[in-house]
Design a protein around this motif. Structure first.
Motif, PDB file in Angstrom:
ATOM      1  N   TYR A 153      47.153 -14.218  11.100  1.00  0.00           N
ATOM      2  CA  TYR A 153      47.028 -13.915  12.537  1.00  0.00           C
ATOM      3  C   TYR A 153      45.998 -14.846  13.178  1.00  0.00           C
ATOM      4  CZ  TYR A 153      46.597 -10.881  16.701  1.00  0.00           C
ATOM      5  OH  TYR A 153      46.584 -10.388  17.981  1.00  0.00           O
ATOM      6  N   GLY A 154      44.839 -14.954  12.526  1.00  0.00           N
ATOM      7  CA  GLY A 154      43.795 -15.834  13.061  1.00  0.00           C
ATOM      8  C   GLY A 154      44.232 -17.287  13.077  1.00  0.00           C
ATOM      9  N   GLY A 155      44.830 -17.729  11.978  1.00  0.00           N
ATOM     10  CA  GLY A 155      45.277 -19.124  11.891  1.00  0.00           C
ATOM     11  C   GLY A 155      46.373 -19.427  12.893  1.00  0.00           C
ATOM     12  N   CYS A 195      46.851 -17.905  15.718  1.00  0.00           N
ATOM     13  CA  CYS A 195      46.220 -17.939  17.047  1.00  0.00           C
ATOM     14  C   CYS A 195      45.727 -19.356  17.353  1.00  0.00           C
ATOM     15  CB  CYS A 195      45.014 -17.000  17.114  1.00  0.00           C
ATOM     16  SG  CYS A 195      45.405 -15.249  17.215  1.00  0.00           S
ATOM     17  N   CYS A 196      45.324 -20.070  16.317  1.00  0.00           N
ATOM     18  CA  CYS A 196      44.778 -21.423  16.482  1.00  0.00           C
ATOM     19  C   CYS A 196      45.863 -22.482  16.650  1.00  0.00           C
ATOM     20  CB  CYS A 196      43.920 -21.783  15.273  1.00  0.00           C
ATOM     21  SG  CYS A 196      42.458 -20.757  15.100  1.00  0.00           S
ATOM     22  N   LYS A 243      48.011 -23.237  14.382  1.00  0.00           N
ATOM     23  CA  LYS A 243      48.166 -23.897  13.086  1.00  0.00           C
ATOM     24  C   LYS A 243      49.372 -23.321  12.342  1.00  0.00           C
ATOM     25  CE  LYS A 243      44.126 -26.289  12.996  1.00  0.00           C
ATOM     26  NZ  LYS A 243      43.850 -27.644  12.515  1.00  0.00           N
ATOM     27  N   ALA A 284      47.126 -21.399  22.630  1.00  0.00           N
ATOM     28  CA  ALA A 284      46.387 -21.183  21.376  1.00  0.00           C
ATOM     29  C   ALA A 284      44.878 -21.149  21.607  1.00  0.00           C
ATOM     30  CB  ALA A 284      46.744 -22.270  20.372  1.00  0.00           C
ATOM     31  N   THR A 285      44.163 -20.508  20.667  1.00  0.00           N
ATOM     32  CA  THR A 285      42.696 -20.467  20.732  1.00  0.00           C
ATOM     33  C   THR A 285      42.155 -21.704  20.018  1.00  0.00           C
ATOM     34  OG1 THR A 285      42.624 -19.113  18.731  1.00  0.00           O
ATOM     35  CG2 THR A 285      42.585 -17.944  20.821  1.00  0.00           C
ATOM     36  N   VAL A 286      42.050 -22.776  20.785  1.00  0.00           N
ATOM     37  CA  VAL A 286      41.606 -24.061  20.234  1.00  0.00           C
ATOM     38  C   VAL A 286      40.243 -24.454  20.794  1.00  0.00           C
ATOM     39  CG1 VAL A 286      43.941 -24.915  19.815  1.00  0.00           C
ATOM     40  CG2 VAL A 286      42.906 -25.257  22.060  1.00  0.00           C
ATOM     41  N   ILE A 331      44.651 -14.027  23.040  1.00  0.00           N
ATOM     42  CA  ILE A 331      45.807 -13.633  22.243  1.00  0.00           C
ATOM     43  C   ILE A 331      45.631 -12.180  21.841  1.00  0.00           C
ATOM     44  CG2 ILE A 331      47.090 -14.040  20.124  1.00  0.00           C
ATOM     45  CD1 ILE A 331      46.566 -16.980  20.553  1.00  0.00           C
ATOM     46  N   ILE A 341      35.126 -19.617  19.633  1.00  0.00           N
ATOM     47  CA  ILE A 341      36.306 -18.755  19.595  1.00  0.00           C
ATOM     48  C   ILE A 341      35.843 -17.360  19.187  1.00  0.00           C
ATOM     49  CG2 ILE A 341      38.542 -18.341  18.474  1.00  0.00           C
ATOM     50  CD1 ILE A 341      38.668 -21.446  18.057  1.00  0.00           C
ATOM     51  N   ASP A 393      37.933 -18.756  24.458  1.00  0.00           N
ATOM     52  CA  ASP A 393      39.196 -18.386  23.814  1.00  0.00           C
ATOM     53  C   ASP A 393      38.957 -17.186  22.898  1.00  0.00           C
ATOM     54  OD1 ASP A 393      40.513 -20.381  25.107  1.00  0.00           O
ATOM     55  OD2 ASP A 393      40.877 -21.627  23.340  1.00  0.00           O
ATOM     56  N   TRP A 394      39.878 -16.221  22.955  1.00  0.00           N
ATOM     57  CA  TRP A 394      39.708 -14.974  22.198  1.00  0.00           C
ATOM     58  C   TRP A 394      40.960 -14.618  21.411  1.00  0.00           C
ATOM     59  CZ3 TRP A 394      35.517 -11.882  21.447  1.00  0.00           C
ATOM     60  CH2 TRP A 394      34.435 -12.001  22.340  1.00  0.00           C
ATOM     61  N   GLN A 395      40.723 -14.044  20.248  1.00  0.00           N
ATOM     62  CA  GLN A 395      41.785 -13.410  19.469  1.00  0.00           C
ATOM     63  C   GLN A 395      41.457 -11.920  19.400  1.00  0.00           C
ATOM     64  OE1 GLN A 395      41.370 -15.318  15.659  1.00  0.00           O
ATOM     65  NE2 GLN A 395      41.731 -17.356  16.489  1.00  0.00           N
ATOM     66  N   LEU A 402      40.516 -12.740  10.542  1.00  0.00           N
ATOM     67  CA  LEU A 402      40.918 -13.709  11.564  1.00  0.00           C
ATOM     68  C   LEU A 402      39.868 -14.806  11.696  1.00  0.00           C
ATOM     69  CD1 LEU A 402      42.509 -11.032  12.403  1.00  0.00           C
ATOM     70  CD2 LEU A 402      42.587 -12.015  14.688  1.00  0.00           C
ATOM     71  N   ALA A 414      39.959 -17.399   8.784  1.00  0.00           N
ATOM     72  CA  ALA A 414      40.995 -18.427   8.889  1.00  0.00           C
ATOM     73  C   ALA A 414      40.672 -19.405  10.015  1.00  0.00           C
ATOM     74  CB  ALA A 414      42.351 -17.771   9.117  1.00  0.00           C
ATOM     75  N   THR A 415      40.196 -18.870  11.127  1.00  0.00           N
ATOM     76  CA  THR A 415      39.908 -19.718  12.276  1.00  0.00           C
ATOM     77  C   THR A 415      38.829 -20.743  11.931  1.00  0.00           C
ATOM     78  OG1 THR A 415      40.532 -17.923  13.749  1.00  0.00           O
ATOM     79  CG2 THR A 415      39.188 -19.673  14.694  1.00  0.00           C
ATOM     80  N   LEU A 418      40.077 -23.349   9.463  1.00  0.00           N
ATOM     81  CA  LEU A 418      41.012 -24.311  10.057  1.00  0.00           C
ATOM     82  C   LEU A 418      40.332 -25.177  11.118  1.00  0.00           C
ATOM     83  CD1 LEU A 418      44.027 -21.864  10.188  1.00  0.00           C
ATOM     84  CD2 LEU A 418      43.985 -24.004   8.900  1.00  0.00           C
ATOM     85  N   TYR A 419      39.272 -24.668  11.719  1.00  0.00           N
ATOM     86  CA  TYR A 419      38.486 -25.443  12.691  1.00  0.00           C
ATOM     87  C   TYR A 419      37.008 -25.374  12.283  1.00  0.00           C
ATOM     88  CZ  TYR A 419      42.430 -25.637  15.987  1.00  0.00           C
ATOM     89  OH  TYR A 419      43.632 -25.874  16.586  1.00  0.00           O
TER      90      TYR A 419
END
Lengths: 360, 73, 253
Positions: free
Chosen positions: A67-69, A71-72, A74, A204-206, A217, C54, C72-74, C84, C87-88, C91-92
């Protein structure tokens, strides 16, 4: 010449993930699919493509890492087997609700409960009818070979991003564990962060640039009218998927009087049943749904005028047969034959069941 | 060095929680008898002469409704 | 000097952070969430990292944090914000990732996720609001509810024999190798607010230095569900919560 290797279905999934430019894999060990993460850890893609591979503390956590990835913006995926997929259903509902792309591989084992580690197809309903809560659909691909395990990783990611929706590869312990020749396709490189901003930065949350407000999101909307509008939009998307993404394979259906309908490893076994039937002069065909959602109901309907009967063959108590019957809508007799709990039928056994049900 | 201060309260955003009132060291702030459109009595400078512009009220305000000004005198 | 002469742009010393949106918060009057949101926004603004941060919002009262802080929010499922965030951040790696969670979210349904994210030493910031009660669902017992405390599901007070003991999860988190900074703060008066702001800033700076997980607990008041006025609730918190949940840094390396 493309490279050809002898690989297990599970290993093919892992190799495909790297070569189709996946950004992240998050998973938790469970038989019969643990080779997916084991292969990824051996391959160490973080050293080559930069792909992240992480063993999570649970399937619940794995799906929420997806879910987190996702959102990005990816390309993220996980794999599991039946009990683990049950834990992931909440997350898949959230991701469908928040319209996020991801790839989930289910290498089904016999259930219910802890069940057995042998192959089964008892998770058809869970995959196709929802599994989690609320009105949502995920795209379900059913591979019948190790090559399709590999290829559907690429197809799955393409569909996930095309529709911003979770995609599941619904396999089973037989396809996951068996070894076959697999042709490695031309590698697709991972998108750069800049390319992701350009392609998906509008949702996306970038990281929020000064030019826009924060992207949010969420699958939450407390106002009933807003939530209904979201649901209507989702249903419209699912309808588009039904119209555009049906995939199936017909074998010896042109002159068929009787047709088997089977997916995945069941379809592989049914191919041999066709040979037995044809040797005995029975004109039998096979329709193999490749997408279980969207279901190839029109493909089934088109064959009906020539058919005397259909038999759905599944490694469960009769799940897909309900969708076959909905498609047929009473115009032709639809029978079912299945085995459960990790037991697998032989081609002869299927033919025997067929002969009995249709008095041939 | 002495300071003279003043605050501006965003009346419509104020929820009248009183946390600024009890944290004002100079007893400048009180809740108004009047209410905003949400029905909350809002905070205001009851004793503006007392204000030193220390900003304690704004620091503790959960709704960021207080803007603080200060001059040296 | 007349007030009009003081209220001039050149005399401005404090105004609402530009990282906060203009949306009026749904929180009850006097709620600690509002103060913590403000501090997070101010630190993001002061560090100039609005484009690199984020947030992950929880299930609970702070679910709508995304309406108030303009990044930016999840929005995570209940308890899963650390997954979450993991992973975020992976990946970043160059972004700042903040998981904002309440006590039910973090210390009950999400214990596995928070323990393992902290134990892996994910370079994320966790902000943990502990007000000893479930706010959004209407004041039920939380894992951090004090013994004797009345809630909707402990109407005669929490009893150890029936309900178990209040969970000092922050002390548990501090024992994990992956955490670099674990602190417990509060926001009921100007001094405590300033300390909490420093803690949040330090946590974000740790994240940039990839030192591990930074965990900032903020002992908070939920006056509505405690059935007190905001001022009474802050006082009750000081008298009853602080003895059991003592303030200060538990770990800083």
């Amino acid at each position: 010449m493309a490279e050809k290797l002898l690989k297990k279905g599970n290993e093919a999934i892992a190799l495909a993930a790297i070569r189709y430019g996946a950004d992240g894999y998050f998973g938790y060990p469970i038989t019969p699919q643990s080779e997916v993460m084991e292969t990824l850890m051996e391959e160490m893609p973080w050293e080559t493509t930069g792909m992240v591979v992480l063993q999570a503390e649970s399937e619940t956590s794995s799906i929420n890492m997806l879910y987190g990835g996702a959102c990005c913006g990816k390309k993220v995926m996980t794999s599991s087997s039946s009990p683990g997929i049950s834990l992931m259903c909440e997350g898949m509902s959230y991701m469908a609700g928040a319209e996020l792309p991801c790839l989930v591989v289910n290498v089904i084992r016999g259930g219910p409960g802890l069940g057995t580690i042998q192959p089964a197809q008892g998770d058809y309903f869970q995959a196709v009818k929802g599994g989690g809560h609320g009105d949502y659909k995920i795209i379900v691909l059913a591979p019948a070979s190790v090559q399709e395990m590999y290829d559907f990783v690429g197809l799955g990611f393409d569909l996930a991003f095309k529709y911003r929706n979770p995609v599941m590869i619904l396999s089973d312990g037989a396809i996951g564990q068996m070894m076959e020749k697999v042709e490695l396709r031309e590698p697709v490189r991972r998108l750069t962060d800049q390319e992701i901003v350009e392609k998906y930065g509008h949702w996306a949350t970038v990281g929020k640039p000064a030019s826009r407000n924060g992207n949010i999101i969420s699958s939450l909307s407390l106002a009933a009218t807003e939530m209904e509008a979201i649901n209507l939009r989702l249903q419209e998307k699912y309808q588009t998927i039904r119209e555009n993404e049906v995939r199936f394979e017909k074998t010896m259906c042109d002159d068929a009087e009787y047709m088997l309908v089977a997916f995945g490893s069941s379809a592989r076994i049914c191919e041999s049943t066709l040979e037995i039937a044809r040797e005995k002069g029975i004109r039998m065909g096979l329709l193999r749904p490749i997408t279980l959602f969207p279901f190839p109901e029109k493909a089934i309907q088109q064959t009906l005028p020539q058919l005397k009967g259909i038999m759905s063959v599944e490694l469960n108590a009769g799940q897909m047969v309900e969708d076959v019957r909905l498609a047929v809508n009473g115009t032709v007799p639809v029978e079912f034959y299945g085995r459960m709990g990790g037991s697998i039928f032989s081609p002869e056994e299927i033919f025997g069941a067929f002969s009995k049900k249709f008095n041939l | 060095m002495a300071f003279k201060g003043a605050i501006v309260v965003d009346i419509e955003r104020c929820k009248g929680c009183s946390v600024c009132v009890v944290n004002c060291p100079t007893q400048t702030i009180a809740l108004a008898k009047k209410v905003n459109s949400k029905g909350y009595p809002y905070s205001y400078m009851e004793n503006p002469d007392n204000c030193t512009g220390c900003g304690n009220c704004a620091t503790v305000c959960p709704d960021s409704v207080i803007t603080v000004y200060r001059v040296k005198i | 000097m007349d007030v009009k002469d003081i209220i001039k742009p050149e005399n401005l010393v404090y105004s609402k952070s530009k990282v906060l949106t203009d949306t009026i918060m749904h929180y009850c009057p006097g709620c600690s969430h509002g103060v913590v949101h403000k501090l997070l926004a101010e630190v993001i603004e002061e560090m100039g990292i609005q484009d690199k941060t984020i947030g992950v919002s929880p299930v609970g009262c702070a679910v709508f944090a995304y309406k108030y802080i303009n990044i930016d929010w999840q929005q995570a499922a209940h308890g899963r914000a650390p997954a979450l965030a993991t992973a975020t951040k992976r990946l970043y790696p160059d972004k700042y990732v903040v998981a904002y969670q309440g006590d039910g979210d973090l210390a009950s349904i999400g214990t596995a996720e928070i323990m393992h994210a902290c134990n892996r030493g994910e370079n994320i910031v966790v902000i943990f609001i502990n007000n000893a009660i479930y706010g959004m669902t209407g004041g039920q017992m939380a894992p951090t509810t004090l013994l004797g405390m009345k809630t909707a599901t402990t109407p005669y007070g929490r009893r150890a024999d029936l309900n178990g003991y209040p969970l000092k999860i922050t002390e548990l988190i501090a024992q994990l190798e992956g955490t670099c900074y674990v602190t417990r703060q509060s926001v009921q008066n100007p001094g405590s607010v300033r300390k909490t702001k420093k803690a949040i800033r330090k946590a974000l700076e740790n994240s940039a230095q990839k030192k591990g997980t930074s965990f900032v607990e903020i002992v908070s008041a939920c006056n509505s569900n405690w059935k007190m006025t905001p001022v009474q609730a802050n006082k009750w918190m000081e008298e009853n919560m602080f003895p059991f949940y003592p303030l200060g840094d538990i770990k800083d390396r």
